[in-house]
Motif scaffolding. Structure first.
Motif, PDB file in Angstrom:
ATOM      1  N   VAL A  14     -10.756   1.704   4.823  1.00  0.00           N
ATOM      2  CA  VAL A  14     -10.074   2.067   3.590  1.00  0.00           C
ATOM      3  C   VAL A  14     -11.180   3.073   3.081  1.00  0.00           C
ATOM      4  CG1 VAL A  14     -10.738   0.256   2.306  1.00  0.00           C
ATOM      5  CG2 VAL A  14      -9.051   1.777   1.408  1.00  0.00           C
TER       6      VAL A  14
ATOM      7  N   LEU B 266       0.769  -1.384  -0.026  1.00  0.00           N
ATOM      8  CA  LEU B 266      -0.151   0.005  -0.226  1.00  0.00           C
ATOM      9  C   LEU B 266       0.955   1.294   0.005  1.00  0.00           C
ATOM     10  CD1 LEU B 266      -2.791  -0.937   2.721  1.00  0.00           C
ATOM     11  CD2 LEU B 266      -2.940  -0.515   0.054  1.00  0.00           C
TER      12      LEU B 266
ATOM     13  N   LEU C  26     -12.647  -5.517   5.543  1.00  0.00           N
ATOM     14  CA  LEU C  26     -12.297  -4.333   4.943  1.00  0.00           C
ATOM     15  C   LEU C  26     -13.809  -3.380   5.348  1.00  0.00           C
ATOM     16  CD1 LEU C  26     -10.820  -4.927   1.598  1.00  0.00           C
ATOM     17  CD2 LEU C  26      -9.782  -4.896   3.709  1.00  0.00           C
TER      18      LEU C  26
ATOM     19  N   THR D 147     -15.451   0.200   4.135  1.00  0.00           N
ATOM     20  CA  THR D 147     -15.551   1.633   3.470  1.00  0.00           C
ATOM     21  C   THR D 147     -16.429   2.618   4.410  1.00  0.00           C
ATOM     22  OG1 THR D 147     -17.326   1.034   1.934  1.00  0.00           O
ATOM     23  CG2 THR D 147     -15.182   0.767   1.305  1.00  0.00           C
TER      24      THR D 147
ATOM     25  N   LEU E 145      -6.926  -1.458  -2.780  1.00  0.00           N
ATOM     26  CA  LEU E 145      -6.713  -2.608  -1.785  1.00  0.00           C
ATOM     27  C   LEU E 145      -6.917  -4.055  -2.125  1.00  0.00           C
ATOM     28  CD1 LEU E 145      -5.802  -3.064   1.012  1.00  0.00           C
ATOM     29  CD2 LEU E 145      -7.851  -2.316   2.129  1.00  0.00           C
TER      30      LEU E 145
ATOM     31  N   ILE F 127      -1.060   4.923  -0.450  1.00  0.00           N
ATOM     32  CA  ILE F 127      -2.267   4.728   0.170  1.00  0.00           C
ATOM     33  C   ILE F 127      -2.145   4.501   1.631  1.00  0.00           C
ATOM     34  CG2 ILE F 127      -4.522   3.091   0.111  1.00  0.00           C
ATOM     35  CD1 ILE F 127      -3.919   2.532  -2.747  1.00  0.00           C
ATOM     36  N   ARG F 128      -3.056   5.035   2.185  1.00  0.00           N
ATOM     37  CA  ARG F 128      -2.857   4.979   3.678  1.00  0.00           C
ATOM     38  C   ARG F 128      -4.321   4.254   4.415  1.00  0.00           C
ATOM     39  NH1 ARG F 128      -0.641  10.238   6.633  1.00  0.00           N
ATOM     40  NH2 ARG F 128       1.251   9.951   6.216  1.00  0.00           N
ATOM     41  N   ILE F 129      -4.209   3.421   5.075  1.00  0.00           N
ATOM     42  CA  ILE F 129      -5.551   2.772   5.453  1.00  0.00           C
ATOM     43  C   ILE F 129      -5.604   3.189   7.212  1.00  0.00           C
ATOM     44  CG2 ILE F 129      -5.936   1.110   3.807  1.00  0.00           C
ATOM     45  CD1 ILE F 129      -4.139   0.103   6.957  1.00  0.00           C
TER      46      ILE F 129
ATOM     47  N   ASN G 231      -9.996   4.461  -2.610  1.00  0.00           N
ATOM     48  CA  ASN G 231      -8.751   3.465  -2.664  1.00  0.00           C
ATOM     49  C   ASN G 231      -9.122   1.968  -2.423  1.00  0.00           C
ATOM     50  OD1 ASN G 231      -6.990   5.516  -2.506  1.00  0.00           O
ATOM     51  ND2 ASN G 231      -7.036   6.001  -0.351  1.00  0.00           N
ATOM     52  N   TYR G 232     -10.671   1.492  -2.251  1.00  0.00           N
ATOM     53  CA  TYR G 232     -10.837   0.247  -2.172  1.00  0.00           C
ATOM     54  C   TYR G 232     -10.525  -0.697  -2.963  1.00  0.00           C
ATOM     55  CZ  TYR G 232     -14.403  -3.437  -1.207  1.00  0.00           C
ATOM     56  OH  TYR G 232     -14.992  -4.681  -0.864  1.00  0.00           O
TER      57      TYR G 232
ATOM     58  N   LEU H 176      -9.757  -3.081   8.716  1.00  0.00           N
ATOM     59  CA  LEU H 176      -9.177  -2.042   8.007  1.00  0.00           C
ATOM     60  C   LEU H 176     -10.137  -1.071   7.874  1.00  0.00           C
ATOM     61  CD1 LEU H 176      -6.426  -3.749   5.877  1.00  0.00           C
ATOM     62  CD2 LEU H 176      -6.198  -2.905   8.178  1.00  0.00           C
TER      63      LEU H 176
END
Length: 380
Positions: free
Chosen positions: A132, A97, A168, A170, A140, A102-104, A136-137, A130
């Motif tokens: 996200v 990432l 995950l 969102t 990932l 990309i940051r999660i 950015n989904y 996580l």
């Protein structure tokens, strides 16, 4: 009435027990303790590692039978090995990432493991949660796929490779599944994301919730799952342990901003499980936001050692919200969208919508029957 085994587990939530706490553990263990039941209860509550280390530090582990000591030790080392693998697998994904900038956001147990628990054998994890951003989904998912993680066809936000599971999100507050959950917070999730802080995860840069949002969302997560595991409240206790007056004031103010003062009241009430001294700021909030009859009755079930009643999340999580938000949340929780019902009833993936809702009605009646039976049993 709280059993001696439950009192021992409450005592075992100390990460670094002092001499007084160790003496209290020794006194509790001197009673007529059903050790096998204690270990089973510790496993169920996510407390096996903490119990093992607290008994060891208090000098009473040797008093257990050989098989009992071995079982506790095995549970502890299984947690160490499992968490080591989760940490390593997460680091691999974080590295990929980072290459994509990309940051999660780490959520729940994985976010607490290294900052709070200096011994990874103390806090069992079942998966890696996580958060996200939607933009950015897809990236990932692509990264997870490239590393051999397979998407669960029933739970599409869950990815697994071997024993490692990534869950995950969102949307914060499980709004991926129950859209009305968005209405429970007075601020948008963009506001919560803007308050996240950069943290180091074994050399990898990640985001974590602010310490105040962390407490509130951990509390909501525990309530959603009927506070069925003591370790969830122990997590919060450990987060709050060394807070100063300014921290408590900031937490209470943040709860007000998010419309989550009642959630904070529930957390403070549940801290009665431990020898936790609430500061004046918390006591004042408890006085100002008194619990209703049903709220208190539900929370007292956990104080006695049981999970909250099945109906309690509907009442507690939506408490203090407007009529529209509360009605929408309760209705959608009881009768979610068809795609969510297909997750609830995986054997009915290809059934018609009407059949799914009929099965849900039957299931809800079953929950009511279980609750009434449990209530009848507790009155005997």
């Amino acid at each position: 009435m709280t059993s001696v085994e439950q009192k021992i587990l409450a005592c075992a939530t100390e990460l670094n027990p002092d001499s007084n706490q160790q003496e209290k553990m020794r006194q509790l263990m001197s009673h007529d303790v059903d050790v096998d039941h204690l270990i089973n209860l510790a496993y169920k509550e996510g407390m096996a590692g903490l119990l093992y280390k607290n008994l060891m530090k208090s000098g009473v582990l040797a008093n257990l039978g050989h098989e009992q000591r071995e079982r506790l030790q095995t549970l502890y080392y299984q947690t160490v090995l499992s968490n080591q693998k989760l940490i390593q697998d997460l680091k691999e994904i974080l590295h990929l990432l980072d290459k994509k900038k990309i940051r999660i956001v780490l959520l729940q147990g994985i976010a607490l493991l290294l900052p709070i628990y200096d011994d990874i054998g103390l806090r069992p994890l079942t998966d890696i949660d996580l958060w996200v951003l939607q933009k950015n989904y897809a990236s990932l998912i692509s990264i997870l796929g490239s590393q051999g993680y397979e998407r669960n066809h029933i739970y599409p936000n869950t990815f697994r490779k071997g024993s490692t599971i990534f869950d995950l999100h969102t949307q914060i507050l499980w709004a991926d599944r129950i859209k009305a959950s968005k209405m429970l917070l007075a601020k948008s999730q963009e506001n919560i994301y803007s308050e996240t802080q950069v943290a180091d995860f074994e050399g990898q840069e990640v985001l974590c919730l602010s310490q105040y949002d962390q407490v509130l969302l951990l509390g909501l997560h525990a309530l959603k799952h009927n506070v069925s595991r003591l370790v969830w409240i122990a997590d919060i206790k450990s987060l709050l342990a060394d807070w100063k007056s300014l921290d408590w004031e900031a937490l209470i103010n943040r709860a007000g901003e998010l419309g989550q003062e009642k959630t904070l009241v529930y957390i403070f009430f549940l801290l009665r499980l431990f020898d936790f001294q609430l500061p004046p700021e918390a006591s004042q909030l408890l006085e100002r936001k008194r619990l209703g009859f049903l709220e208190k009755r539900a929370l007292e079930e956990r104080i006695k050692g049981d999970s909250l009643p099945l109906w309690s999340p509907l009442l507690l999580i939506s408490s203090g919200k407007g009529l529209k938000a509360r009605f929408s949340f309760i209705l959608e929780t009881l009768f979610p969208r068809p795609e969510i019902l297909r997750q609830v009833f995986p054997d009915s993936v290809n059934r018609k919508v009407g059949v799914l809702y009929l099965k849900r009605i039957v299931q809800l009646f079953g929950f009511i029957k279980v609750s009434l039976k449990k209530k009848k049993g507790s009155n005997l």
